[in-house]
Scaffold this motif. Structure first.
Motif, PDB file in Angstrom:
ATOM      1  N   ASP A  35       0.793  -1.275   0.245  1.00 37.58           N
ATOM      2  CA  ASP A  35       0.035   0.079   0.033  1.00 37.58           C
ATOM      3  C   ASP A  35       0.899   1.170   0.209  1.00 37.58           C
ATOM      4  O   ASP A  35       1.845   1.177   0.938  1.00 37.58           O
ATOM      5  N   ILE A  36       0.804   2.108  -0.904  1.00 36.20           N
ATOM      6  CA  ILE A  36       1.727   3.316  -1.182  1.00 36.20           C
ATOM      7  C   ILE A  36       0.941   4.598  -0.725  1.00 36.20           C
ATOM      8  O   ILE A  36       0.010   4.974  -0.896  1.00 36.20           O
ATOM      9  N   LYS A  37       1.759   5.449   0.304  1.00 40.75           N
ATOM     10  CA  LYS A  37       1.426   6.648   0.610  1.00 40.75           C
ATOM     11  C   LYS A  37       2.491   7.462   0.116  1.00 40.75           C
ATOM     12  O   LYS A  37       3.481   7.156   0.217  1.00 40.75           O
ATOM     13  N   ASN A  38       2.091   8.604  -0.142  1.00 40.68           N
ATOM     14  CA  ASN A  38       3.240   9.609  -0.899  1.00 40.68           C
ATOM     15  C   ASN A  38       3.986  10.180   0.311  1.00 40.68           C
ATOM     16  O   ASN A  38       4.964  10.326   0.191  1.00 40.68           O
ATOM     17  N   LYS A  39       3.335  10.469   1.537  1.00 40.55           N
ATOM     18  CA  LYS A  39       4.047  11.168   2.606  1.00 40.55           C
ATOM     19  C   LYS A  39       3.720  10.273   3.706  1.00 40.55           C
ATOM     20  O   LYS A  39       2.727   9.643   4.022  1.00 40.55           O
ATOM     21  N   HIS A  40       4.910  10.490   4.680  1.00 44.15           N
ATOM     22  CA  HIS A  40       4.608   9.658   5.884  1.00 44.15           C
ATOM     23  C   HIS A  40       3.589   9.730   6.898  1.00 44.15           C
ATOM     24  O   HIS A  40       3.428   9.086   7.668  1.00 44.15           O
ATOM     25  N   ASN A  41       3.122  11.356   6.849  1.00 40.32           N
ATOM     26  CA  ASN A  41       2.181  11.667   7.869  1.00 40.32           C
ATOM     27  C   ASN A  41       1.018  11.613   7.518  1.00 40.32           C
ATOM     28  O   ASN A  41       0.031  12.713   7.810  1.00 40.32           O
ATOM     29  N   THR A  42       0.347  11.134   6.262  1.00 37.14           N
ATOM     30  CA  THR A  42      -0.940  11.127   5.711  1.00 37.14           C
ATOM     31  C   THR A  42      -2.161  10.144   6.483  1.00 37.14           C
ATOM     32  O   THR A  42      -3.106  10.306   5.957  1.00 37.14           O
ATOM     33  N   MET A  43      -1.630   9.561   7.323  1.00 37.07           N
ATOM     34  CA  MET A  43      -2.875   8.581   8.123  1.00 37.07           C
ATOM     35  C   MET A  43      -2.845   9.129   9.413  1.00 37.07           C
ATOM     36  O   MET A  43      -1.798   9.303  10.196  1.00 37.07           O
ATOM     37  N   ASN A  44      -4.037   9.058   9.998  1.00 34.98           N
ATOM     38  CA  ASN A  44      -4.368   9.098  11.306  1.00 34.98           C
ATOM     39  C   ASN A  44      -4.522   7.705  12.012  1.00 34.98           C
ATOM     40  O   ASN A  44      -3.987   6.844  11.238  1.00 34.98           O
ATOM     41  N   SER A  45      -4.720   7.751  13.649  1.00 35.60           N
ATOM     42  CA  SER A  45      -4.509   6.291  13.857  1.00 35.60           C
ATOM     43  C   SER A  45      -5.238   5.195  13.585  1.00 35.60           C
ATOM     44  O   SER A  45      -5.014   4.227  13.375  1.00 35.60           O
TER      45      SER A  45
ATOM     46  N   CYS B 164       4.413  -7.970   3.036  1.00 39.63           N
ATOM     47  CA  CYS B 164       3.484  -6.909   2.788  1.00 39.63           C
ATOM     48  C   CYS B 164       4.152  -5.592   3.473  1.00 39.63           C
ATOM     49  O   CYS B 164       4.822  -5.565   4.353  1.00 39.63           O
ATOM     50  N   TYR B 165       3.864  -4.518   2.506  1.00 41.03           N
ATOM     51  CA  TYR B 165       4.535  -3.297   2.812  1.00 41.03           C
ATOM     52  C   TYR B 165       3.707  -2.045   2.920  1.00 41.03           C
ATOM     53  O   TYR B 165       2.603  -1.996   1.959  1.00 41.03           O
ATOM     54  N   TRP B 166       3.892  -1.125   3.875  1.00 45.38           N
ATOM     55  CA  TRP B 166       3.233   0.043   3.784  1.00 45.38           C
ATOM     56  C   TRP B 166       4.427   0.874   3.174  1.00 45.38           C
ATOM     57  O   TRP B 166       5.351   1.215   4.110  1.00 45.38           O
ATOM     58  N   VAL B 167       4.243   1.654   2.192  1.00 41.13           N
ATOM     59  CA  VAL B 167       5.256   2.268   1.625  1.00 41.13           C
ATOM     60  C   VAL B 167       5.042   3.858   1.734  1.00 41.13           C
ATOM     61  O   VAL B 167       4.024   4.176   1.472  1.00 41.13           O
ATOM     62  N   GLN B 168       6.213   4.313   1.920  1.00 47.65           N
ATOM     63  CA  GLN B 168       6.089   5.752   2.305  1.00 47.65           C
ATOM     64  C   GLN B 168       7.129   6.554   1.283  1.00 47.65           C
ATOM     65  O   GLN B 168       8.340   6.563   1.670  1.00 47.65           O
TER      66      GLN B 168
ATOM     67  N   ALA C 216       9.637   9.731   3.026  1.00 53.57           N
ATOM     68  CA  ALA C 216       9.951   9.317   4.484  1.00 53.57           C
ATOM     69  C   ALA C 216      10.764  10.368   5.030  1.00 53.57           C
ATOM     70  O   ALA C 216      11.527  10.793   4.530  1.00 53.57           O
ATOM     71  N   LYS C 217      10.931  10.012   6.202  1.00 48.89           N
ATOM     72  CA  LYS C 217      11.648  11.034   7.246  1.00 48.89           C
ATOM     73  C   LYS C 217      13.125  10.391   7.193  1.00 48.89           C
ATOM     74  O   LYS C 217      14.251  10.994   7.579  1.00 48.89           O
ATOM     75  N   ASN C 218      13.230   9.076   7.027  1.00 48.28           N
ATOM     76  CA  ASN C 218      14.572   8.283   6.935  1.00 48.28           C
ATOM     77  C   ASN C 218      14.474   7.349   5.775  1.00 48.28           C
ATOM     78  O   ASN C 218      13.365   6.909   5.244  1.00 48.28           O
ATOM     79  N   SER C 219      15.554   6.760   5.339  1.00 56.48           N
ATOM     80  CA  SER C 219      15.720   5.657   4.433  1.00 56.48           C
ATOM     81  C   SER C 219      15.666   4.385   5.283  1.00 56.48           C
ATOM     82  O   SER C 219      16.664   4.059   6.194  1.00 56.48           O
ATOM     83  N   PHE C 220      14.647   3.307   5.067  1.00 54.95           N
ATOM     84  CA  PHE C 220      14.530   2.433   6.235  1.00 54.95           C
ATOM     85  C   PHE C 220      13.655   1.370   5.447  1.00 54.95           C
ATOM     86  O   PHE C 220      12.862   1.373   4.644  1.00 54.95           O
ATOM     87  N   ILE C 221      13.816  -0.269   6.100  1.00 53.45           N
ATOM     88  CA  ILE C 221      12.992  -0.972   5.679  1.00 53.45           C
ATOM     89  C   ILE C 221      12.902  -1.814   7.029  1.00 53.45           C
ATOM     90  O   ILE C 221      14.004  -2.500   7.511  1.00 53.45           O
ATOM     91  N   GLU C 222      11.924  -1.998   7.893  1.00 49.75           N
ATOM     92  CA  GLU C 222      11.971  -2.634   9.027  1.00 49.75           C
ATOM     93  C   GLU C 222      10.346  -3.073   9.081  1.00 49.75           C
ATOM     94  O   GLU C 222       9.440  -2.952   8.628  1.00 49.75           O
ATOM     95  N   LEU C 223      10.280  -4.122  10.093  1.00 52.32           N
ATOM     96  CA  LEU C 223       8.890  -4.671  10.514  1.00 52.32           C
ATOM     97  C   LEU C 223       8.355  -3.606  10.990  1.00 52.32           C
ATOM     98  O   LEU C 223       8.708  -2.665  11.864  1.00 52.32           O
TER      99      LEU C 223
ATOM    100  N   ILE D 132       8.443   0.589   4.970  1.00 51.33           N
ATOM    101  CA  ILE D 132       9.388   1.021   4.061  1.00 51.33           C
ATOM    102  C   ILE D 132       9.580   2.336   3.244  1.00 51.33           C
ATOM    103  O   ILE D 132       8.402   2.922   2.948  1.00 51.33           O
ATOM    104  N   SER D 133      10.659   2.806   3.139  1.00 47.85           N
ATOM    105  CA  SER D 133      10.917   4.398   2.598  1.00 47.85           C
ATOM    106  C   SER D 133      10.729   3.912   0.900  1.00 47.85           C
ATOM    107  O   SER D 133      11.058   3.202   0.653  1.00 47.85           O
ATOM    108  N   GLY D 134      10.685   5.045   0.477  1.00 47.34           N
ATOM    109  CA  GLY D 134      10.190   5.112  -0.985  1.00 47.34           C
ATOM    110  C   GLY D 134      11.393   4.820  -1.733  1.00 47.34           C
ATOM    111  O   GLY D 134      11.342   3.942  -2.599  1.00 47.34           O
ATOM    112  N   ASP D 135      12.515   4.990  -1.154  1.00 50.34           N
ATOM    113  CA  ASP D 135      13.945   4.790  -1.998  1.00 50.34           C
ATOM    114  C   ASP D 135      14.226   3.309  -1.847  1.00 50.34           C
ATOM    115  O   ASP D 135      14.756   2.676  -2.959  1.00 50.34           O
TER     116      ASP D 135
END
Length: 260
Positions: free
Chosen positions: A118-128, A150-154, A157-164, A182-185
């Motif tokens: 699931d792709i979100k353009n920005k990291h802060n576009t979702m509420n809880s 399965c990935y939530w793609v930002q 993002a504020k950093n470069s990362f891939i993590e559980l 996971i970050s976009g890059d």
């Protein structure tokens, strides 16, 4: 397709030139639709805050027409943000072995069903609540497809990362062994096999956009941002300022505002 063949591409190594130009063209159409949709009626649909605009005009020393044009562009920008997310989905769906979801509940999936995202353009576009719903959805995909990740793609993002993806959402602890954020890059790199795939896209866009615009015939009949022209036309007969005209048309039912 072999890597040496891909290296012959004009723009990026991981999708064809034709696919990139098609994605650019789709986004251009979204921009045109957004511009043409800002009629006076649409501009007024959410009520214009003319008290704020008064402060903006006086404190920032902006004339009223320029101010309204800026407000119209702000509305266009809100519409375009969704289209930018779709652009990334279409780009990534053009990588061999992956496809776009097309309203299937996911944005991108591997054709062998080993990846859903699931792709979100920005990291802060979702509420809880949205985050909780997304985690639950990705968990269901992971449970239904035992070999999948399965990935939530930002994208931004504020950093470069891939993590559980694990932690507390709405007071509940969530975790899954195959649900990640996971970050976009990193996501571009994961799908393409190219460490600098997102950078390639960024560097290619000016050339690709220029080539696309040169390839199309400009339609001189397109009328952009008709709202300002409609409002100015009303001021010719009402003799109000642009801001007063907007205030009158938005709030004439307020006490005394019908006398503007």
């Amino acid at each position: 397709m072999k890597r040496q063949d891909l290296m012959k591409n004009k723009y990026v190594n991981f999708i064809s030139d034709e696919h990139l130009l098609e994605c650019v063209g789709n986004l251009n159409k979204s921009y045109l639709r957004a511009k043409n949709n800002i009629t006076k009626r649409n501009f007024y649909s959410n009520k214009v805050d003319t008290i704020k605009l008064t402060f903006d005009a006086k404190f920032n020393d902006i004339d009223e027409e320029s101010l309204i044009q800026s407000e119209i562009l702000r509305q266009i920008d809100k519409s375009i943000n969704n289209s930018i997310g779709t652009f990334h989905e279409q780009i990534l769906g053009g990588i061999k072995g992956f496809e776009v979801g097309h309203l299937s509940g996911f944005d991108i999936k591997a054709t062998d069903e080993t990846l859903f995202a699931d792709i979100k353009n920005k990291h802060n576009t979702m509420n809880s609540s949205s985050a909780e719903s997304l985690f639950q959805k990705l968990s269901r995909y992971a449970d239904d497809y035992k070999k999948s990740k399965c990935y939530w793609v930002q994208i931004l993002a504020k950093n470069s990362f891939i993590e559980l993806w694990k932690g507390e959402i709405n007071g509940k602890e969530y975790s899954h062994s195959r649900v990640y954020k996971i970050s976009g890059d990193q996501f571009y790199s994961l799908l393409s096999g190219e460490d600098d795939a997102l950078l390639q896209l960024y560097k290619a866009l000016p050339k690709a956009i220029k080539d696309y615009l040169h390839s199309i015939e400009h339609n001189n009949s397109i009328t952009e941002n008709s709202a300002i022209d409609e409002i100015k036309s009303e001021t010719e007969t009402s003799k109000r300022s642009i801001l007063d005209q907007i205030t009158f048309e938005n709030y004439s039912y307020y006490l005394g505002f019908d006398k503007l």
